[in-house]
Motif scaffolding. Structure first.
Motif, mmCIF file in Angstrom:
data_model
loop_
_atom_site.group_PDB
_atom_site.id
_atom_site.type_symbol
_atom_site.label_atom_id
_atom_site.label_comp_id
_atom_site.label_asym_id
_atom_site.label_seq_id
_atom_site.Cartn_x
_atom_site.Cartn_y
_atom_site.Cartn_z
ATOM 1 N N LEU A 13 21.658 100.293 114.872
ATOM 2 C CA LEU A 13 23.089 100.078 114.882
ATOM 3 C C LEU A 13 23.840 101.379 114.623
ATOM 4 O O LEU A 13 23.297 102.319 114.062
ATOM 5 C CB LEU A 13 23.461 99.025 113.832
ATOM 6 N N ASP A 14 25.090 101.402 115.031
ATOM 7 C CA ASP A 14 25.918 102.589 114.894
ATOM 8 C C ASP A 14 26.673 102.526 113.566
ATOM 9 O O ASP A 14 27.695 101.862 113.452
ATOM 10 C CB ASP A 14 26.898 102.666 116.057
ATOM 11 N N TYR A 15 26.152 103.222 112.558
ATOM 12 C CA TYR A 15 26.737 103.163 111.227
ATOM 13 C C TYR A 15 27.889 104.146 111.034
ATOM 14 O O TYR A 15 28.399 104.281 109.928
ATOM 15 C CB TYR A 15 25.656 103.358 110.160
ATOM 16 N N SER A 16 28.317 104.795 112.109
ATOM 17 C CA SER A 16 29.516 105.618 111.986
ATOM 18 C C SER A 16 30.755 104.719 111.955
ATOM 19 O O SER A 16 31.831 105.158 111.604
ATOM 20 C CB SER A 16 29.612 106.608 113.151
ATOM 21 N N LYS A 17 30.570 103.457 112.291
ATOM 22 C CA LYS A 17 31.672 102.498 112.305
ATOM 23 C C LYS A 17 31.980 102.010 110.887
ATOM 24 O O LYS A 17 31.178 102.148 109.980
ATOM 25 C CB LYS A 17 31.315 101.312 113.198
ATOM 26 N N SER A 18 33.148 101.411 110.757
ATOM 27 C CA SER A 18 33.542 100.841 109.463
ATOM 28 C C SER A 18 32.802 99.527 109.238
ATOM 29 O O SER A 18 32.239 98.946 110.172
ATOM 30 C CB SER A 18 35.054 100.575 109.445
ATOM 31 N N LEU A 19 32.840 99.051 108.023
ATOM 32 C CA LEU A 19 32.207 97.774 107.713
ATOM 33 C C LEU A 19 32.874 96.642 108.492
ATOM 34 O O LEU A 19 32.193 95.706 108.935
ATOM 35 C CB LEU A 19 32.256 97.510 106.207
ATOM 36 N N GLU A 20 34.169 96.740 108.697
ATOM 37 C CA GLU A 20 34.867 95.717 109.478
ATOM 38 C C GLU A 20 34.375 95.704 110.923
ATOM 39 O O GLU A 20 34.155 94.642 111.508
ATOM 40 C CB GLU A 20 36.389 95.956 109.438
ATOM 41 N N GLU A 21 34.180 96.887 111.510
ATOM 42 C CA GLU A 21 33.656 96.967 112.877
ATOM 43 C C GLU A 21 32.218 96.461 112.949
ATOM 44 O O GLU A 21 31.836 95.779 113.904
ATOM 45 C CB GLU A 21 33.732 98.403 113.394
ATOM 46 N N PHE A 26 28.242 92.223 114.175
ATOM 47 C CA PHE A 26 27.297 91.210 113.704
ATOM 48 C C PHE A 26 27.677 89.834 114.244
ATOM 49 O O PHE A 26 26.835 89.098 114.755
ATOM 50 C CB PHE A 26 27.255 91.186 112.177
ATOM 51 N N ASP A 27 28.950 89.485 114.111
ATOM 52 C CA ASP A 27 29.406 88.176 114.580
ATOM 53 C C ASP A 27 29.173 88.006 116.075
ATOM 54 O O ASP A 27 28.790 86.932 116.527
ATOM 55 C CB ASP A 27 30.891 87.974 114.256
ATOM 56 N N ALA A 28 29.380 89.083 116.834
ATOM 57 C CA ALA A 28 29.206 89.010 118.287
ATOM 58 C C ALA A 28 27.741 88.986 118.710
ATOM 59 O O ALA A 28 27.425 88.502 119.801
ATOM 60 C CB ALA A 28 29.921 90.191 118.945
ATOM 61 N N ASN A 29 26.843 89.492 117.876
ATOM 62 C CA ASN A 29 25.444 89.640 118.281
ATOM 63 C C ASN A 29 24.444 88.839 117.460
ATOM 64 O O ASN A 29 23.238 88.997 117.648
ATOM 65 C CB ASN A 29 25.050 91.115 118.243
ATOM 66 N N ALA A 30 24.924 87.966 116.590
ATOM 67 C CA ALA A 30 24.015 87.198 115.736
ATOM 68 C C ALA A 30 23.029 86.362 116.549
ATOM 69 O O ALA A 30 21.916 86.112 116.101
ATOM 70 C CB ALA A 30 24.809 86.312 114.786
ATOM 71 N N ASN A 31 23.418 85.976 117.748
ATOM 72 C CA ASN A 31 22.529 85.164 118.601
ATOM 73 C C ASN A 31 21.921 85.956 119.748
ATOM 74 O O ASN A 31 21.298 85.378 120.635
ATOM 75 C CB ASN A 31 23.284 83.946 119.138
ATOM 76 N N ASN A 32 22.093 87.259 119.737
ATOM 77 C CA ASN A 32 21.555 88.118 120.791
ATOM 78 C C ASN A 32 20.116 88.501 120.437
ATOM 79 O O ASN A 32 19.892 89.208 119.451
ATOM 80 C CB ASN A 32 22.423 89.370 120.918
ATOM 81 N N PRO A 33 19.133 88.039 121.226
ATOM 82 C CA PRO A 33 17.724 88.328 120.899
ATOM 83 C C PRO A 33 17.402 89.814 120.780
ATOM 84 O O PRO A 33 16.484 90.201 120.067
ATOM 85 C CB PRO A 33 16.950 87.698 122.056
ATOM 86 N N GLU A 34 18.166 90.661 121.449
ATOM 87 C CA GLU A 34 17.937 92.107 121.379
ATOM 88 C C GLU A 34 18.088 92.615 119.940
ATOM 89 O O GLU A 34 17.478 93.597 119.558
ATOM 90 C CB GLU A 34 18.937 92.833 122.288
ATOM 91 N N TYR A 35 18.902 91.926 119.150
ATOM 92 C CA TYR A 35 19.161 92.363 117.783
ATOM 93 C C TYR A 35 18.523 91.459 116.738
ATOM 94 O O TYR A 35 18.890 91.511 115.567
ATOM 95 C CB TYR A 35 20.665 92.479 117.532
ATOM 96 N N HIS A 36 17.580 90.638 117.119
ATOM 97 C CA HIS A 36 16.872 89.816 116.138
ATOM 98 C C HIS A 36 15.838 90.691 115.446
ATOM 99 O O HIS A 36 14.707 90.812 115.877
ATOM 100 C CB HIS A 36 16.213 88.605 116.808
ATOM 101 N N CYS A 37 16.276 91.326 114.388
ATOM 102 C CA CYS A 37 15.414 92.258 113.681
ATOM 103 C C CYS A 37 15.840 92.308 112.218
ATOM 104 O O CYS A 37 16.904 91.819 111.853
ATOM 105 C CB CYS A 37 15.516 93.655 114.307
ATOM 106 N N GLY A 38 15.010 92.884 111.413
ATOM 107 C CA GLY A 38 15.315 93.002 109.998
ATOM 108 C C GLY A 38 16.569 93.805 109.732
ATOM 109 O O GLY A 38 17.297 93.540 108.774
ATOM 110 N N GLU A 39 16.834 94.780 110.580
ATOM 111 C CA GLU A 39 18.017 95.613 110.369
ATOM 112 C C GLU A 39 19.301 94.791 110.495
ATOM 113 O O GLU A 39 20.207 94.911 109.666
ATOM 114 C CB GLU A 39 18.033 96.770 111.366
ATOM 115 N N LEU A 40 19.388 93.925 111.515
ATOM 116 C CA LEU A 40 20.574 93.079 111.661
ATOM 117 C C LEU A 40 20.649 92.081 110.498
ATOM 118 O O LEU A 40 21.727 91.771 110.005
ATOM 119 C CB LEU A 40 20.577 92.339 112.997
ATOM 120 N N MET A 41 19.504 91.620 110.040
ATOM 121 C CA MET A 41 19.471 90.724 108.893
ATOM 122 C C MET A 41 20.034 91.443 107.667
ATOM 123 O O MET A 41 20.820 90.876 106.903
ATOM 124 C CB MET A 41 18.040 90.256 108.634
ATOM 125 N N MET A 42 19.664 92.713 107.466
ATOM 126 C CA MET A 42 20.200 93.482 106.338
ATOM 127 C C MET A 42 21.712 93.637 106.461
ATOM 128 O O MET A 42 22.431 93.579 105.461
ATOM 129 C CB MET A 42 19.547 94.868 106.262
#
Length: 163
Positions: A13-21, A26-42
């Motif tokens: 993920l791009d952590y140069s973004k704000s927490l709001e971004e 996260f909300d847009a990709n919670a169901n995206n299999p590409e991001y089903h990983c521990g990092e998105l869970m964190m």
């Protein structure tokens, strides 16, 4: 005890973004299999932690280095709350995951590095230095004053500077 690291991969993920971004991502990709990983869970754990700490402790956390001192103070207060029976054990476990997620995000935003998954929990790797954040946060929540996150962060920062 043998520590088995099952994966070390650059943070996706791009952590140069704000927490709001990052929350919107996260909300847009919670169901995206590409991001089903521990990092998105964190990321999800961190978002929840920031939200609940804002409500119950009236603190503003973000991904800046300054949030580490606040996070350490919150962990001490949560530890005291569990010991005094103010918080139930389930709350302890939930906050363990949330604080782990937030600290990991702060590291990735400010130092970069990799996401690691091991039999002792999730963590971060900066310039080859592995930090098992889940265990560190857990010890801090159990009242171990030597397991502060500020000193862990400084060690990771030093590892980055000594490339």
């Amino acid at each position: 005890m043998e520590i088995n690291i099952t994966s070390v991969e650059e943070a996706k993920l791009d952590y140069s973004k704000s927490l709001e971004e990052l929350t919107a991502f996260f909300d847009a990709n919670a169901n995206n299999p590409e991001y089903h990983c521990g990092e998105l869970m964190m990321l999800g754990y961190a978002i929840d932690f920031v939200d609940i700490m804002g409500k119950i402790a009236n603190v503003k956390l973000d991904l800046s280095e300054g949030s580490i001192a606040i996070l350490d103070q919150l962990l001490i207060a949560l530890s005291d709350g569990v010991k005094k029976g103010v918080f139930k054990q389930q709350a302890f476990e939930g906050q363990l995951k949330g604080a782990t997620g937030l600290f990991s995000l702060i590291v990735w935003k400010n130092l970069g590095g990799s996401f690691i998954n091991s039999n002792v929990g999730y963590g971060v790797s900066v310039n080859g230095m592995n930090a098992f954040v889940l265990n560190r946060v857990g010890r801090r929540l159990q009242g171990d004053v030597t397991s502060d996150l500020a000193s862990l962060y400084e060690a990771l920062k030093s590892a980055k500077e000594n490339k």
